[in-house]
Design an enzyme around this catalytic site. Structure first.
Site, PDB file in Angstrom:
ATOM      1  CB  SER A 134      39.597  66.617 -67.160  1.00 26.44           C
ATOM      2  OG  SER A 134      38.464  65.789 -67.286  1.00 26.44           O
ATOM      3  CE1 TYR A 147      42.563  62.100 -69.780  1.00 29.19           C
ATOM      4  CE2 TYR A 147      40.762  62.299 -68.210  1.00 29.19           C
ATOM      5  CZ  TYR A 147      41.404  62.737 -69.347  1.00 29.19           C
ATOM      6  OH  TYR A 147      40.915  63.806 -70.041  1.00 29.19           O
ATOM      7  CE  LYS A 151      43.753  65.385 -68.762  1.00 29.86           C
ATOM      8  NZ  LYS A 151      44.276  66.422 -69.663  1.00 29.86           N
TER       9      LYS A 151
HETATM   10  P1  NAD Z   1      42.563  63.770 -79.101  1.00 33.28           P
HETATM   11  O1  NAD Z   1      43.076  62.378 -79.007  1.00 33.28           O
HETATM   12  O2  NAD Z   1      41.660  64.118 -80.220  1.00 33.28           O
HETATM   13  O3  NAD Z   1      43.784  64.806 -79.094  1.00 33.28           O
HETATM   14  C1  NAD Z   1      44.900  64.620 -78.258  1.00 33.28           C
HETATM   15  C2  NAD Z   1      46.131  65.077 -79.013  1.00 33.28           C
HETATM   16  O4  NAD Z   1      47.279  64.931 -78.151  1.00 33.28           O
HETATM   17  C3  NAD Z   1      46.398  64.220 -80.272  1.00 33.28           C
HETATM   18  O5  NAD Z   1      46.631  65.049 -81.378  1.00 33.28           O
HETATM   19  C4  NAD Z   1      47.615  63.433 -79.878  1.00 33.28           C
HETATM   20  O6  NAD Z   1      48.442  63.060 -80.974  1.00 33.28           O
HETATM   21  C5  NAD Z   1      48.325  64.397 -78.945  1.00 33.28           C
HETATM   22  N1  NAD Z   1      49.317  63.710 -78.131  1.00 33.28           N
HETATM   23  C6  NAD Z   1      49.172  62.552 -77.440  1.00 33.28           C
HETATM   24  N2  NAD Z   1      50.341  62.195 -76.891  1.00 33.28           N
HETATM   25  C7  NAD Z   1      51.243  63.157 -77.245  1.00 33.28           C
HETATM   26  C8  NAD Z   1      52.610  63.349 -76.965  1.00 33.28           C
HETATM   27  N3  NAD Z   1      53.315  62.463 -76.241  1.00 33.28           N
HETATM   28  N4  NAD Z   1      53.237  64.438 -77.477  1.00 33.28           N
HETATM   29  C9  NAD Z   1      52.541  65.331 -78.232  1.00 33.28           C
HETATM   30  N5  NAD Z   1      51.238  65.207 -78.522  1.00 33.28           N
HETATM   31  C10 NAD Z   1      50.602  64.124 -78.025  1.00 33.28           C
HETATM   32  O7  NAD Z   1      41.841  64.043 -77.694  1.00 33.28           O
HETATM   33  P2  NAD Z   1      41.071  65.340 -77.132  1.00 33.28           P
HETATM   34  O8  NAD Z   1      39.790  64.837 -76.609  1.00 33.28           O
HETATM   35  O9  NAD Z   1      41.079  66.455 -78.096  1.00 33.28           O
HETATM   36  O10 NAD Z   1      41.988  65.659 -75.870  1.00 33.28           O
HETATM   37  C11 NAD Z   1      42.729  66.879 -75.747  1.00 33.28           C
HETATM   38  C12 NAD Z   1      42.926  67.175 -74.285  1.00 33.28           C
HETATM   39  O11 NAD Z   1      41.651  67.406 -73.687  1.00 33.28           O
HETATM   40  C13 NAD Z   1      43.561  66.026 -73.501  1.00 33.28           C
HETATM   41  O12 NAD Z   1      44.463  66.558 -72.552  1.00 33.28           O
HETATM   42  C14 NAD Z   1      42.382  65.404 -72.798  1.00 33.28           C
HETATM   43  O13 NAD Z   1      42.742  64.736 -71.629  1.00 33.28           O
HETATM   44  C15 NAD Z   1      41.538  66.639 -72.518  1.00 33.28           C
HETATM   45  N6  NAD Z   1      40.131  66.369 -72.246  1.00 33.28           N
HETATM   46  C16 NAD Z   1      39.331  65.793 -73.178  1.00 33.28           C
HETATM   47  C17 NAD Z   1      37.997  65.581 -72.881  1.00 33.28           C
HETATM   48  C18 NAD Z   1      37.040  64.942 -73.868  1.00 33.28           C
HETATM   49  O14 NAD Z   1      35.909  64.644 -73.480  1.00 33.28           O
HETATM   50  N7  NAD Z   1      37.416  64.740 -75.112  1.00 33.28           N
HETATM   51  C19 NAD Z   1      37.479  65.949 -71.635  1.00 33.28           C
HETATM   52  C20 NAD Z   1      38.334  66.544 -70.707  1.00 33.28           C
HETATM   53  C21 NAD Z   1      39.660  66.757 -71.028  1.00 33.28           C
END
Ligand code: NAD
Length: 262
Positions: A134, A147, A151
Site C-alpha cells: 500500500s 493496518y 503494510k
Molecule cells: P476487499 O475487501 O474488496 O478484498 C479483500 C479480500 O480479502 C476479500 O475477498 C476478503 O474476503 C479477503 N480476505 C480477508 N481476510 C481473509 C483471510 N483471512 N483469508 C483469506 N482471504 C481473506 O478489499 P480490497 O480493497 O480489494 O483489498 C485487497 C488488498 O489491497 C488488501 O490487502 C488491501 O489492504 C490492499 N489495498 C487496498 C487499497 C484500497 O484503497 N482499496 C489500497 C491499498 C492496499
C-alpha cells in the site's frame, strides 16, 4: 509485445472481491489458469467460475489452511498475496483483538502464502510472487496503526524474499495501491467531505479502480517484468509524488468524484 500467461497456474489470495478479483480476472484474460483462495463465506469457487477459474476456501491466517489449498491447486507459477483487512481505530483506541487479527491476516497471512509458495517454486526454480502492499507502507495515515504496520512490514518480507529467492529465479515484488474504490474504501468515496479533499492530493485527480491495480499485478507477474524483483510499484495516481496537493478551486472543478481543469 503483449502479456501472455498461457500454461501458467496462478493463485490469488483474497481473490473473491475488489483488487484480488480484478487481478484474478486480468491473469485469466492473459491465459493463466487462476485459483482464488478466499474465505468460505466469500464463495471463492462461485466467484472464480465467473471467468473459468477455480476456487478454494482458505483462511490465510491459518498456515494449515493455506498449505491444504496448495495441495489442491498444485504448485503455482504465479502467486498474488493480496488478502487484507482494515480496522479504523486511533492508536490509543486500537484493541488487542484488532491488532492481532490485522497482523494475522495482512502480515502473517502473506508470510504463510509466500513461504509455502516459495517452498514449492524453489523445486522448480521459477516463479513470480506479487504482494499487495500500500501507499500506507510508507506514510502514516491516521486511525490505521495496525493496518499501516502490516503494510510497512510487507516490504521487509518482499525485499528479503526477493534477495533469497533470486538465485532460484523466483521474482518477488509489491504493488502499492493508493485509494482504490472497493468495499474496503466505499465509505470514503460516498462521503464528499472526505473524497474531495483527498483527491486534491492526487495528480491524476481521481481514485483508482481495481483494474488499475490488476494491470500492474499482471505486469509484475509476467515475463515482461523478467528483470524486476524486490521492487515496489505505486499505483496511486501520483499521490506519493505530491507534497502539498495538486488541485485548486481557482483552476479546477470537482465533478463526478474527479478533479478536472476548467
Ligand atoms: P476487499 O475487501 O474488496 O478484498 C479483500 C479480500 O480479502 C476479500 O475477498 C476478503 O474476503 C479477503 N480476505 C480477508 N481476510 C481473509 C483471510 N483471512 N483469508 C483469506 N482471504 C481473506 O478489499 P480490497 O480493497 O480489494 O483489498 C485487497 C488488498 O489491497 C488488501 O490487502 C488491501 O489492504 C490492499 N489495498 C487496498 C487499497 C484500497 O484503497 N482499496 C489500497 C491499498 C492496499
Amino acid at each position: 509485445m503483449h502479456l501472455e500467461l498461457s500454461g501458467r497456474l496462478a493463485v490469488v489470495t483474497g481473490g473473491a472481491n475488489g483488487i484480488g478479483l480484478a487481478a484474478a480476472r486480468a491473469l485469466a484474460d492473459c491465459g493463466a489458469c487462476v485459483w482464488i483462495f478466499d474465505l468460505e463465506r466469500e464463495r471463492p469457487s462461485e466467484r472464480s467460475a465467473e471467468f473459468g477459474g477455480r476456487g478454494c476456501p482458505v483462511d490465510v491466517a491459518d498456515p494449515d489452511s493455506v498449505a491444504a489449498a496448495f495441495e489442491v491447486s498444485g504448485t503455482p507459477d504465479i502467486v498474488v498475496a493480496n488478502a487484507g483487512i482494515a480496522t479504523y481505530q486511533g492508536l490509543t483506541e486500537t484493541t488487542r483483538e484488532a491488532w492481532d487479527r490485522t497482523l494475522a491476516v495482512n502480515l502473517s497471512g502473506a508470510f504463510h502464502t509466500v513461504r509455502l509458495a516459495a517452498e514449492r517454486m524453489k523445486e522448480r526454480r521459477s516463479g513470480a510472487i506479487v504482494v499487495t502492499a500500500s501507499t500506507n507502507s510508507f506514510d502514516g495515515e491516521s486511525d490505521l496503526t495496525a493496518y499501516n504496520s502490516t503494510k510497512a512490514g510487507l516490504l521487509g518480507l518482499v525485499r528479503t524474499a526477493a534477495n533469497e529467492l533470486g538465485p532460484y529465479r523466483i521474482r518477488v515484488n509489491a504493488v502499492c495501491p493508493g485509494l482504490i474504490r472497493t468495499r474496503l474504501t466505499e465509505a470514503h468515496f460516498t462521503n464528499p467531505e472526505v473524497i474531495r479533499p483527498y483527491l486534491r492530493h492526487i495528480p491524476l485527480g481521481r481514485g483508482g479502480t481495481p483494474e488499475d491495480v490488476a494491470n500492474a499485478i499482471a505486469f509484475l507477474a509476467s515475463d515482461l517484468a523478467a528483470y524486476v524483483t524486490g521492487a515496489t510499484l505505486f499505483v496511486d495516481g501520483g499521490q506519493m509524488a505530491s507534497k502539498f496537493g495538486t488541485w485548486s478551486d481557482e483552476t479546477a472543478e470537482f465533478v463526478n468524484a474527479e478533479w478536472r481543469l476548467r
